[in-house]
Design a protein around this motif. Structure first.
Motif, short mmCIF file in Angstrom:
data_model
loop_
_atom_site.label_atom_id
_atom_site.label_comp_id
_atom_site.label_asym_id
_atom_site.label_seq_id
_atom_site.Cartn_x
_atom_site.Cartn_y
_atom_site.Cartn_z
N TYR A 72 0.83 -1.22 0.00
CA TYR A 72 0.00 0.00 0.00
C TYR A 72 0.87 1.26 0.00
CZ TYR A 72 -3.94 3.09 0.91
OH TYR A 72 -4.90 4.07 0.79
N VAL A 73 2.13 1.14 0.37
CA VAL A 73 3.04 2.29 0.35
C VAL A 73 2.97 2.99 -1.00
CG1 VAL A 73 5.45 3.02 0.43
CG2 VAL A 73 4.60 1.36 2.10
N GLU A 74 2.97 2.21 -2.08
CA GLU A 74 2.93 2.78 -3.43
C GLU A 74 1.64 3.57 -3.66
OE1 GLU A 74 2.21 0.56 -7.39
OE2 GLU A 74 4.41 0.62 -7.17
N GLU A 75 0.58 3.13 -2.98
CA GLU A 75 -0.72 3.79 -3.14
C GLU A 75 -0.67 5.24 -2.66
OE1 GLU A 75 -4.36 2.72 -4.87
OE2 GLU A 75 -2.88 1.25 -4.19
N CYS A 76 0.19 5.51 -1.70
CA CYS A 76 0.30 6.86 -1.14
C CYS A 76 0.90 7.84 -2.16
CB CYS A 76 1.17 6.85 0.12
SG CYS A 76 0.47 5.90 1.48
N PHE A 77 1.57 7.30 -3.19
CA PHE A 77 2.24 8.15 -4.17
C PHE A 77 1.82 7.78 -5.59
CE2 PHE A 77 4.88 7.52 -0.43
CZ PHE A 77 5.23 8.81 -0.07
N ILE A 78 0.63 7.20 -5.72
CA ILE A 78 0.20 6.62 -6.99
C ILE A 78 0.09 7.65 -8.11
CG2 ILE A 78 -2.28 6.83 -6.61
CD1 ILE A 78 -0.51 3.74 -7.99
N THR A 79 -0.19 8.89 -7.73
CA THR A 79 -0.34 9.94 -8.76
C THR A 79 0.98 10.63 -9.09
OG1 THR A 79 -0.89 11.59 -7.07
CG2 THR A 79 -2.73 10.38 -8.05
N GLY A 80 2.05 10.16 -8.47
CA GLY A 80 3.37 10.76 -8.73
C GLY A 80 3.82 11.70 -7.65
N ALA A 82 2.94 12.83 -3.23
CA ALA A 82 2.29 12.40 -2.00
C ALA A 82 0.88 12.97 -1.91
CB ALA A 82 3.10 12.86 -0.79
N ASP A 83 -0.05 12.12 -1.50
CA ASP A 83 -1.43 12.56 -1.30
C ASP A 83 -1.73 12.46 0.19
OD1 ASP A 83 -4.25 12.71 -1.03
OD2 ASP A 83 -4.49 12.13 -3.12
N ARG A 84 -1.90 13.61 0.84
CA ARG A 84 -2.09 13.63 2.29
C ARG A 84 -3.31 12.81 2.71
NH1 ARG A 84 -1.51 18.66 6.50
NH2 ARG A 84 -2.31 17.56 8.33
N ARG A 85 -4.33 12.74 1.85
CA ARG A 85 -5.53 12.00 2.20
C ARG A 85 -5.26 10.51 2.41
NH1 ARG A 85 -9.11 13.61 -2.83
NH2 ARG A 85 -7.04 13.17 -3.74
N LEU A 110 8.60 10.60 1.15
CA LEU A 110 8.00 11.89 1.51
C LEU A 110 9.06 12.98 1.63
CD1 LEU A 110 5.01 12.53 2.03
CD2 LEU A 110 5.47 12.30 4.48
N MET A 111 10.25 12.61 2.11
CA MET A 111 11.30 13.60 2.34
C MET A 111 12.02 14.03 1.07
SD MET A 111 11.23 14.67 5.38
CE MET A 111 9.46 14.62 5.07
N GLU A 112 11.57 13.53 -0.07
CA GLU A 112 12.08 14.07 -1.33
C GLU A 112 11.56 15.50 -1.54
OE1 GLU A 112 11.09 11.36 -4.42
OE2 GLU A 112 12.20 9.67 -3.54
N ASN A 113 10.53 15.83 -0.76
CA ASN A 113 9.99 17.19 -0.74
C ASN A 113 9.87 17.63 0.71
OD1 ASN A 113 8.54 19.57 -0.85
ND2 ASN A 113 7.02 18.82 -2.32
N LEU A 114 10.82 18.46 1.18
CA LEU A 114 10.88 18.83 2.60
C LEU A 114 9.72 19.68 3.06
CD1 LEU A 114 14.71 19.50 3.10
CD2 LEU A 114 13.38 17.45 3.64
N SER A 115 8.88 20.10 2.16
CA SER A 115 7.70 20.86 2.57
C SER A 115 6.73 19.99 3.37
CB SER A 115 6.98 21.46 1.36
OG SER A 115 6.43 20.43 0.54
#
Length: 465
Positions: A72-80, A82-85, A110-115
């Motif tokens: 499911y980890v991949e599902e968190c980034f499926i659109t390319g 991170a999706d907070r939802r 997630l840390m590829e984007n420090l925001s």
């Protein structure tokens, strides 16, 4: 993408094995049939799988909680991106289930984007507030590793949380944790500063580092005084007093500062200076704003003051107070263990007998092994070590060796290397009079230490590669 497809494939496979039609599965999971079809049979990019639906499917299929979470980890980034939802509920659920590997995989991406770092800290605080600080550690570690502003409040809080989570029965690990946290102590919000300084002082007390104990005691006293004065001035001027969100009543930080400072002097043999600081916490009834909890804390400090004044007298060799001190200990059970350790230390130094005291408190001594917090383990180590020396001087070698072995075992438990070396030297002094059973116990303890050292060195080498 492969993992997202695999999740859907496994769900469809299990549905088929259990005889579920799409309509039947929709009814049981309470997921609308048309939407369920889109989730299971269409492009995951267009129809990502919400975690709540995935968990509902997992439960319906009779699978264990967290089934296929590694996919499911991949599902968190499926659109390319991170999706907070999906990221937030997934990380919270992983923390709840102890899925540390999944957490680390998500955080790494997630840390590829420090925001997203503020989100990680927010999740860490939510997990911590849930009552399991250890589960929040990976999130705080992530903040500590990636926060580039060293004076960031979130970094300081993360370091504080990591410090508290790391504290345990291993003295060397505690020393490392304290060393790591100490530079951040003054960057914390006020209530965390008080708690942080108190925990640093407590840690260096168990480490027997009397110099640092005194330094942090000074800081604690100074900060507690400033906070107390500010609150008093607000009350006097009838301004609204800000709620001090500390773990303990303010009087505890003030009193503990004086208590620890007195101990730091006592342990360095500066008894006159120690007495002055004992006076600083002996009567705190003047402290304003005491509620029932605060009043109880004041009574405890009064008890500590009496006990520690007896301690000073005994350490100075004034054994005429021994009978009174024994009476006092018999009425204050919590003071028996440290009290007897001190009495035996002084008896060995000055050569006076304490057999009557040991006999009078024999029932309390038999219950020492029930005290297993770190401070008590340290006192038990000292009690058995000084007992070993005491009985050796009385030529009760078998009793002496038995106590030496008990103190040696405790030094292994709390990883006190300096005490371990002292006790080994003591045992070797009378080794030739040890029984076969005692020699086997001694060998087993040494073997345990050897295995631990081998493991530690091996882990260190692995980390350095």
């Amino acid at each position: 993408m492969e993992q997202a497809i695999m999740i859907r494939s496994e769900i469809r496979k299990c549905m088929q094995e259990q005889g579920f039609t799409l309509g039947g599965f929709s009814k049981v999971t309470e997921i609308r049939g048309s939407y369920l079809s889109l989730l299971l049979n269409h492009d995951p990019h267009k129809y990502p799988l919400p975690l709540r639906h995935f968990d509902r499917m997992t439960q319906t299929l009779g699978k264990p909680e967290g089934w296929l979470y590694e996919y499911y980890v991949e599902e968190c980034f499926i659109t390319g991106k991170a999706d907070r939802r999906r990221v937030e509920p997934f990380l919270l659920r992983c923390a709840e289930l102890g899925k540390t590997d999944c957490i680390k995989q998500v955080l790494s991406q997630l840390m590829e984007n420090l925001s997203y770092l503020p989100l990680v800290f927010e999740i860490a605080e939510r997990v911590h507030a849930g009552g399991n600080p250890q589960r929040a550690v990976p999130f705080y570690e992530c903040v500590a590793e990636h926060e580039k502003y060293q004076h960031s409040e979130t970094l300081a809080i993360s370091q504080y949380r990591l410090f508290r989570a790391a504290l345990g029965q291993d003295l060397q690990k505690n020393r490392f944790a304290a060393t790591r946290f100490a530079p951040f102590r003054n960057r914390l919000p006020l209530h965390f500063q008080l708690d942080g300084l108190l925990q640093l002082a407590n840690t260096y007390y168990t480490l027997s580092d009397w110099k640092r104990l005194g330094e942090y005691a000074d800081e604690l006293i100074a900060l507690a005084k400033v906070v107390y004065q500010e609150q008093h001035q607000r009350k006097t001027s009838k301004r609204e007093t800000a709620l001090l969100n500390t773990e303990r009543h303010l009087v505890v930080y003030y009193g503990k500062g004086y208590l620890h400072k007195a101990i730091s002097f006592e342990k360095q043999g500066l008894y006159a200076e120690s007495k002055k600081y004992i006076e600083g916490y002996a009567d705190l009834s003047w402290f304003e704003g005491l509620d029932e909890v605060g009043k109880h804390d004041v009574q405890m400090f009064q008890m500590f003051a009496v006990a520690n004044l007896y301690t000073i007298e005994i350490l100075m060799g004034h054994n005429h107070v021994l009978s009174d001190y024994t009476d006092y200990l018999s009425k204050h059970k919590l003071e028996v263990l440290p009290g007897l350790a001190t009495i035996l230390e002084s008896a060995n130094r000055y050569g006076f007998p304490v057999d009557d005291t040991l006999e009078r408190l024999s029932e309390e001594i038999s219950e020492f092994n029930q005290q297993d917090d770190l401070a008590s383990l340290g006192w038990r180590l000292q009690f058995h070590y000084y007992s070993s020396i005491y009985f050796l001087k009385q030529d009760k070698v078998n009793v002496s060796i038995a106590n030496a072995l008990q103190s040696l075992e405790l030094s292994v438990i709390i990883n006190n290397s300096s005490a371990f070396a002292q006790i080994v030297a003591l045992f070797e002094f009378c080794r030739d009079k040890a029984t076969d059973t005692q020699l086997n116990d001694y060998k087993s303890l040494l073997e345990e230490v050897r295995k631990y050292e081998k493991f530690t060195i091996g882990r260190l080498n692995h980390e350095l590669i």
